[in-house]
Design an enzyme around this catalytic site. Structure first.
Site, PDB file in Angstrom:
ATOM      1  N   LYS A 143     -13.437  58.373  93.604  1.00 41.03           N
ATOM      2  CA  LYS A 143     -12.336  58.139  92.557  1.00 41.03           C
ATOM      3  C   LYS A 143     -11.750  59.168  92.078  1.00 41.03           C
ATOM      4  O   LYS A 143     -10.536  58.745  91.562  1.00 41.03           O
ATOM      5  CB  LYS A 143     -13.560  57.853  91.256  1.00 41.03           C
ATOM      6  CG  LYS A 143     -14.382  56.417  91.425  1.00 41.03           C
ATOM      7  CD  LYS A 143     -15.617  56.201  90.436  1.00 41.03           C
ATOM      8  CE  LYS A 143     -16.393  54.960  90.950  1.00 41.03           C
ATOM      9  NZ  LYS A 143     -17.555  54.978  90.359  1.00 41.03           N
ATOM     10  N   GLN A 162     -20.770  56.690  85.516  1.00 40.89           N
ATOM     11  CA  GLN A 162     -21.551  56.602  86.648  1.00 40.89           C
ATOM     12  C   GLN A 162     -22.997  56.105  86.658  1.00 40.89           C
ATOM     13  O   GLN A 162     -23.816  56.890  85.916  1.00 40.89           O
ATOM     14  CB  GLN A 162     -21.365  57.730  87.538  1.00 40.89           C
ATOM     15  CG  GLN A 162     -21.616  57.693  88.910  1.00 40.89           C
ATOM     16  CD  GLN A 162     -20.657  56.857  89.690  1.00 40.89           C
ATOM     17  OE1 GLN A 162     -19.275  56.826  89.634  1.00 40.89           O
ATOM     18  NE2 GLN A 162     -21.389  55.870  90.549  1.00 40.89           N
ATOM     19  N   ASP A 167     -14.833  49.875  83.958  1.00 37.79           N
ATOM     20  CA  ASP A 167     -15.848  49.142  84.978  1.00 37.79           C
ATOM     21  C   ASP A 167     -16.123  47.734  84.588  1.00 37.79           C
ATOM     22  O   ASP A 167     -16.736  46.982  85.391  1.00 37.79           O
ATOM     23  CB  ASP A 167     -17.374  49.837  84.515  1.00 37.79           C
ATOM     24  CG  ASP A 167     -17.697  50.765  86.033  1.00 37.79           C
ATOM     25  OD1 ASP A 167     -17.089  50.588  86.904  1.00 37.79           O
ATOM     26  OD2 ASP A 167     -18.750  51.512  85.817  1.00 37.79           O
TER      27      ASP A 167
END
Ligand code: NAP
Length: 281
Positions: free
Chosen positions: A52, A96, A119
């Site tokens: 990322k 995460q 997300d």
């Protein structure tokens, strides 16, 4: 009818998408920013966060990696998210996964405000998808849709069979395909005679997490096969599809690695810019 198999090259399409984003971002005076919160030091998470960060650097985003100890309380984590929610210089927030077991994952996902939820996993954004409205969508199924689009594969009227019903991939995948006009069958571990459904698929999306779960006999010829699964074996990464034996039966197939994985990172990149625009509108 096509007889020749073609590989859906997620790595190539990811590079195209990142170049498009890069071109747009280089003309912006303010650079969009992504904050990734990591709790603990999970080895796989370290790899995913590096990917990322690499994406963000390539596109020209600001990137913030916030590391927290794995004994942090849920309340402390929620406070960190709250600070980022209120920070006008942060446009995308991603927590995460996985989180330590003492922390409620769904509560944390819903703590990120919907317009920063890159997300796409909050109840609000999942609901927007359900209602066919534009929002920030879960990156992996969104990436599958983008991959199909860039290869000019029209899903309308096709029978799409999704195996796996996770909130992360399977469920949003089934809704995206439904919204795009496919007829969708969503299968899972309780499905009886799973192979019967898989053999009836025009498009087969597998997100189970079991290496080589889909064998040659479960796929009819001329199927489009999308393999979401990634398992780390000693021999390397392995998908849910027995690629070597299935590929020649397909019109299109995604490899592992190099298929859906890179698309997930590319769509995160897209979501960050989309989040920025939503906030600056
Ligand atoms: P998950 O939360 O682990 O769920 C797995 C799903 O598979 C469940 O719905 C489960 O059914 C179903 N399942 C398990 N065994 C089955 C069986 N024998 N027959 C039919 N269905 C079965 O899955 P996930 O988060 O979607 O992840 C799946 C895989 O994709 C993993 O390998 C993960 O690493 C990978 N992944 C890859 C990406 C990427 O970027 N490429 C992104 C996310 C995930 P029940 O619901 O009935 O238990």
């Amino acid at each position: 009818m096509r007889n020749k198999m073609e590989i859906l090259d997620g790595k190539k399409i990811k590079n195209e998408i990142l170049d498009e984003l890069c071109n747009e971002v280089k003309n912006m005076s303010e650079k969009p920013s992504l904050a990734v919160i990591q709790v603990g030091d999970n080895e796989a998470s370290n790899i995913y966060i590096k990917q990322k960060e690499k994406m963000a650097q390539y596109v020209g985003y600001q990137f913030h990696h916030i590391r927290l100890e794995d004994n942090i309380t849920e309340e402390e984590l929620l406070n960190e998210i709250d600070k980022l929610n209120k920070d006008i210089n942060i446009h995308g927030i991603l927590v995460q996964m996985p989180l330590p077991s003492h922390i409620n994952t769904n509560k944390v996902q819903n703590a990120v405000i919907p317009e920063k939820d890159v997300d796409g996993l909050s109840d609000m954004n999942a609901g927007m998808l359900f209602h066919g409205k534009d929002a920030l969508f879960s990156c992996t199924p969104y990436g599958v849709m983008e991959l199909l689009k860039r290869y000019n594969i029209n899903v309308e009227g096709k029978h799409a069979v999704v195996v796996g019903r996770s909130n992360l991939v399977g469920k949003p995948m089934s809704i995206m395909l439904t919204n795009a006009g496919a007829t969708v069958t969503l299968c899972h571990s309780k499905t009886k005679d799973l192979a019967k459904y898989m053999r009836d698929a025009d498009i087969l999306v597998v997100t189970v997490g079991k290496p080589k779960f889909v064998t040659e006999d479960m796929v009819r010829s001329q199927t489009i096969v999308i393999d979401v699964g990634i398992t780390r074996l000693e021999s390397g990464l392995c998908g849910d599809v027995d690629y070597e034996n299935v590929k020649d039966k397909c019109t299109y197939i995604t490899p592992v690695p190099g298929g859906v994985g890179p698309m997930t990172v590319a769509m995160l990149g897209k979501n960050v810019l989309k989040a920025y625009k939503m906030q600056r509108k």
